[in-house]
Design a protein around this motif. Sequence first.
Motif, PDB file in Angstrom:
ATOM      1  N   MET A 208       0.847  -1.187   0.000  1.00  0.00           N
ATOM      2  CA  MET A 208       0.000   0.000   0.000  1.00  0.00           C
ATOM      3  C   MET A 208       0.886   1.242   0.000  1.00  0.00           C
ATOM      4  O   MET A 208       1.667   1.461   0.925  1.00  0.00           O
ATOM      5  CB  MET A 208      -0.905   0.010   1.228  1.00  0.00           C
ATOM      6  N   MET A 209       0.784   2.036  -1.071  1.00  0.00           N
ATOM      7  CA  MET A 209       1.508   3.301  -1.152  1.00  0.00           C
ATOM      8  C   MET A 209       0.550   4.415  -0.736  1.00  0.00           C
ATOM      9  O   MET A 209      -0.330   4.827  -1.492  1.00  0.00           O
ATOM     10  CB  MET A 209       2.049   3.516  -2.562  1.00  0.00           C
ATOM     11  N   ASN A 210       0.723   4.876   0.479  1.00  0.00           N
ATOM     12  CA  ASN A 210      -0.187   5.853   1.061  1.00  0.00           C
ATOM     13  C   ASN A 210       0.336   7.279   0.884  1.00  0.00           C
ATOM     14  O   ASN A 210       1.537   7.495   0.700  1.00  0.00           O
ATOM     15  CB  ASN A 210      -0.359   5.564   2.564  1.00  0.00           C
ATOM     16  N   TYR A 211      -0.572   8.244   0.942  1.00  0.00           N
ATOM     17  CA  TYR A 211      -0.210   9.650   0.890  1.00  0.00           C
ATOM     18  C   TYR A 211       0.723   9.967   2.058  1.00  0.00           C
ATOM     19  O   TYR A 211       0.509   9.468   3.169  1.00  0.00           O
ATOM     20  CB  TYR A 211      -1.478  10.508   0.956  1.00  0.00           C
ATOM     21  N   PRO A 212       1.793  10.773   1.869  1.00  0.00           N
ATOM     22  CA  PRO A 212       2.157  11.514   0.663  1.00  0.00           C
ATOM     23  C   PRO A 212       3.284  10.864  -0.151  1.00  0.00           C
ATOM     24  O   PRO A 212       4.070  11.578  -0.789  1.00  0.00           O
ATOM     25  CB  PRO A 212       2.617  12.839   1.244  1.00  0.00           C
ATOM     26  N   THR A 213       3.407   9.552  -0.115  1.00  0.00           N
ATOM     27  CA  THR A 213       4.529   8.864  -0.763  1.00  0.00           C
ATOM     28  C   THR A 213       4.744   9.327  -2.198  1.00  0.00           C
ATOM     29  O   THR A 213       5.867   9.663  -2.608  1.00  0.00           O
ATOM     30  CB  THR A 213       4.308   7.345  -0.731  1.00  0.00           C
ATOM     31  N   ASN A 214       3.683   9.347  -3.007  1.00  0.00           N
ATOM     32  CA  ASN A 214       3.823   9.671  -4.431  1.00  0.00           C
ATOM     33  C   ASN A 214       4.099  11.146  -4.703  1.00  0.00           C
ATOM     34  O   ASN A 214       4.422  11.512  -5.829  1.00  0.00           O
ATOM     35  CB  ASN A 214       2.576   9.227  -5.195  1.00  0.00           C
ATOM     36  N   VAL A 215       3.985  11.970  -3.680  1.00  0.00           N
ATOM     37  CA  VAL A 215       4.338  13.383  -3.839  1.00  0.00           C
ATOM     38  C   VAL A 215       5.849  13.567  -3.774  1.00  0.00           C
ATOM     39  O   VAL A 215       6.428  14.349  -4.536  1.00  0.00           O
ATOM     40  CB  VAL A 215       3.656  14.239  -2.750  1.00  0.00           C
ATOM     41  N   TYR A 216       6.507  12.806  -2.900  1.00  0.00           N
ATOM     42  CA  TYR A 216       7.921  13.022  -2.610  1.00  0.00           C
ATOM     43  C   TYR A 216       8.855  11.942  -3.151  1.00  0.00           C
ATOM     44  O   TYR A 216      10.048  12.175  -3.276  1.00  0.00           O
ATOM     45  CB  TYR A 216       8.118  13.117  -1.093  1.00  0.00           C
ATOM     46  N   TRP A 217       8.327  10.770  -3.462  1.00  0.00           N
ATOM     47  CA  TRP A 217       9.177   9.645  -3.847  1.00  0.00           C
ATOM     48  C   TRP A 217       8.841   9.127  -5.238  1.00  0.00           C
ATOM     49  O   TRP A 217       7.682   8.933  -5.576  1.00  0.00           O
ATOM     50  CB  TRP A 217       9.040   8.496  -2.846  1.00  0.00           C
ATOM     51  N   TYR A 218       9.888   8.913  -6.044  1.00  0.00           N
ATOM     52  CA  TYR A 218       9.756   8.205  -7.315  1.00  0.00           C
ATOM     53  C   TYR A 218       9.912   6.706  -7.042  1.00  0.00           C
ATOM     54  O   TYR A 218      10.561   6.306  -6.068  1.00  0.00           O
ATOM     55  CB  TYR A 218      10.846   8.641  -8.293  1.00  0.00           C
ATOM     56  N   HIS A 219       9.326   5.882  -7.902  1.00  0.00           N
ATOM     57  CA  HIS A 219       9.526   4.443  -7.752  1.00  0.00           C
ATOM     58  C   HIS A 219       9.797   3.815  -9.113  1.00  0.00           C
ATOM     59  O   HIS A 219       9.446   4.362 -10.158  1.00  0.00           O
ATOM     60  CB  HIS A 219       8.338   3.775  -7.063  1.00  0.00           C
TER      61      HIS A 219
END
Length: 242
Positions: A208-219
């Motif tokens: 589970m990629m929860n907020y704010p992961t996708n704001v600050y981290w690339y994958h």
Amino acid sequence: MDKFVIKCKRKNVEEDESGIKLKEPRVNNVEPSVDKELTFRRIRGDNLNCDYTMLYSQKEADELLKECEENLQYNTGDLARVHVFGKWHSIPRKQVAHGDPGLTYTFSGISVPARPWTPLLLRIREKISKVTGQAFNFVLINRYKDGSDHMGEHRDDEKELVPKSPIASFTLGQPRDFIFKHAESRGKEAKRIILPVKIELQHGSLLMMNYPTNVYWYHSLPARKRLTSVRINMTFRQMVKL
């Protein structure tokens, strides 16, 4: 579940095949269960907020993978290409989307329409919603035939995504390294030194990629050419019609 918090300051570091230093998330020695009360491992860092568990047993995951290989059909033609830096390139994996009527997913110059839900995908979605308490109306599916197929660094920040909603990443097949890189620590003009975080996504697992992961981290899912088996990944999302 606080005892499963992962302290990302740990100094356990290794290198991947490209020589990039990686930080291993700390995990406990308790094997995650696959019953109704799943054990989630919490992965935390500098605005990194993820939860990881084994959603299905080995036998259940094997059956699902077989069913996916027999029933899923993937995009071809223009929907199997992306537009990057002014040129069209074939996507280095197979891809298809399913979801509620009228939903699409736009990235790298293409707009992928959602095909109707299938009984198989609805069954998986229901399981994920049950254990997470989250609702999803769209799934993007990527099939990696072997370790040569891969996915480059990116953030899931498309306009169609419901703001602050989590993304559920479900894996079947070949375990693969999944790499997180902080936006401010990428490239030659990096502003900060933050080591990448690597998670090996196992057969039958849920991240589970929860907020704010996708704001600050690339994958990314880098190539691992020594691997020879198929991997199928499903990212369940909450989308809006534009």
